[in-house]
Design a protein around this motif. Structure first.
Motif, PDB file in Angstrom:
ATOM      1  N   LYS A   1      39.744  34.615  39.866  1.00 58.07           N
ATOM      2  CA  LYS A   1      39.376  33.723  39.099  1.00 58.07           C
ATOM      3  C   LYS A   1      40.844  33.116  38.290  1.00 58.07           C
ATOM      4  O   LYS A   1      41.399  34.299  37.617  1.00 58.07           O
ATOM      5  CB  LYS A   1      38.385  33.924  38.318  1.00 58.07           C
ATOM      6  CG  LYS A   1      36.898  34.195  38.742  1.00 58.07           C
ATOM      7  CD  LYS A   1      36.065  34.583  37.769  1.00 58.07           C
ATOM      8  CE  LYS A   1      34.710  34.950  38.556  1.00 58.07           C
ATOM      9  NZ  LYS A   1      33.600  35.409  37.505  1.00 58.07           N
ATOM     10  N   PHE A   2      41.231  32.055  38.489  1.00 58.01           N
ATOM     11  CA  PHE A   2      42.109  31.668  37.638  1.00 58.01           C
ATOM     12  C   PHE A   2      41.898  30.642  36.548  1.00 58.01           C
ATOM     13  O   PHE A   2      40.863  29.866  36.685  1.00 58.01           O
ATOM     14  CB  PHE A   2      43.016  30.716  38.504  1.00 58.01           C
ATOM     15  CG  PHE A   2      43.572  31.679  39.542  1.00 58.01           C
ATOM     16  CD1 PHE A   2      44.922  32.342  39.378  1.00 58.01           C
ATOM     17  CD2 PHE A   2      43.221  31.638  40.930  1.00 58.01           C
ATOM     18  CE1 PHE A   2      45.534  33.311  40.248  1.00 58.01           C
ATOM     19  CE2 PHE A   2      43.864  32.579  41.695  1.00 58.01           C
ATOM     20  CZ  PHE A   2      44.947  33.228  41.402  1.00 58.01           C
TER      21      PHE A   2
ATOM     22  N   ASP B   1      43.517  28.203  27.804  1.00 58.60           N
ATOM     23  CA  ASP B   1      42.044  28.460  27.708  1.00 58.60           C
ATOM     24  C   ASP B   1      41.994  30.328  27.500  1.00 58.60           C
ATOM     25  O   ASP B   1      41.231  30.368  26.340  1.00 58.60           O
ATOM     26  CB  ASP B   1      41.326  28.412  28.841  1.00 58.60           C
ATOM     27  CG  ASP B   1      41.261  26.828  29.375  1.00 58.60           C
ATOM     28  OD1 ASP B   1      41.213  26.023  28.408  1.00 58.60           O
ATOM     29  OD2 ASP B   1      40.822  26.443  30.299  1.00 58.60           O
ATOM     30  N   PHE B   2      42.999  30.823  28.069  1.00 59.00           N
ATOM     31  CA  PHE B   2      43.073  32.398  27.647  1.00 59.00           C
ATOM     32  C   PHE B   2      43.375  32.581  26.047  1.00 59.00           C
ATOM     33  O   PHE B   2      42.775  33.317  25.629  1.00 59.00           O
ATOM     34  CB  PHE B   2      44.026  32.934  28.741  1.00 59.00           C
ATOM     35  CG  PHE B   2      44.416  34.279  28.336  1.00 59.00           C
ATOM     36  CD1 PHE B   2      43.463  35.368  28.666  1.00 59.00           C
ATOM     37  CD2 PHE B   2      45.389  34.731  27.767  1.00 59.00           C
ATOM     38  CE1 PHE B   2      43.581  36.611  28.205  1.00 59.00           C
ATOM     39  CE2 PHE B   2      45.688  35.967  27.338  1.00 59.00           C
ATOM     40  CZ  PHE B   2      44.917  36.923  27.687  1.00 59.00           C
ATOM     41  N   LEU B   3      44.421  31.864  25.906  1.00 56.94           N
ATOM     42  CA  LEU B   3      44.920  32.116  24.486  1.00 56.94           C
ATOM     43  C   LEU B   3      43.917  31.824  23.434  1.00 56.94           C
ATOM     44  O   LEU B   3      43.898  32.423  22.213  1.00 56.94           O
ATOM     45  CB  LEU B   3      46.352  31.264  24.131  1.00 56.94           C
ATOM     46  CG  LEU B   3      47.525  31.854  25.226  1.00 56.94           C
ATOM     47  CD1 LEU B   3      48.501  30.767  24.867  1.00 56.94           C
ATOM     48  CD2 LEU B   3      47.854  33.325  24.659  1.00 56.94           C
TER      49      LEU B   3
END
Length: 74
Positions: free
Chosen positions: A59-60, A65-67
């Protein structure tokens, strides 16, 4: 003292089995062999975990979004 050291070197690599009532209950082995055995078990566990991770779909997501979700101090 030298004879004792030579005896210890000769016993290195040998395994002793402790019997209780004629049944094996414990094993005595060289500490280096024991540590190597533990390392091999850890490697095996790592390989199993890797196989599990590879079986899952990737999953990328965007770095932004991650941060937004990443809070290491929380």
């Amino acid at each position: 003292m030298k004879a004792e050291n030579m005896k210890n070197k000769a016993n290195k690599g040998s395994i002793e089995i402790v019997l209780r009532d004629g049944k094996p209950t414990a094993v005595i082995l060289d500490i280096d062999e024991y540590q190597e055995m533990l390392e091999r078990l850890e490697d095996l566990e790592d390989l199993r975990e890797l196989a599990e991770m590879r079986a899952k779909p990737l999953k990328f997501r965007k770095l932004e979004d991650f941060l937004e979700e990443y809070h290491p101090s929380a």
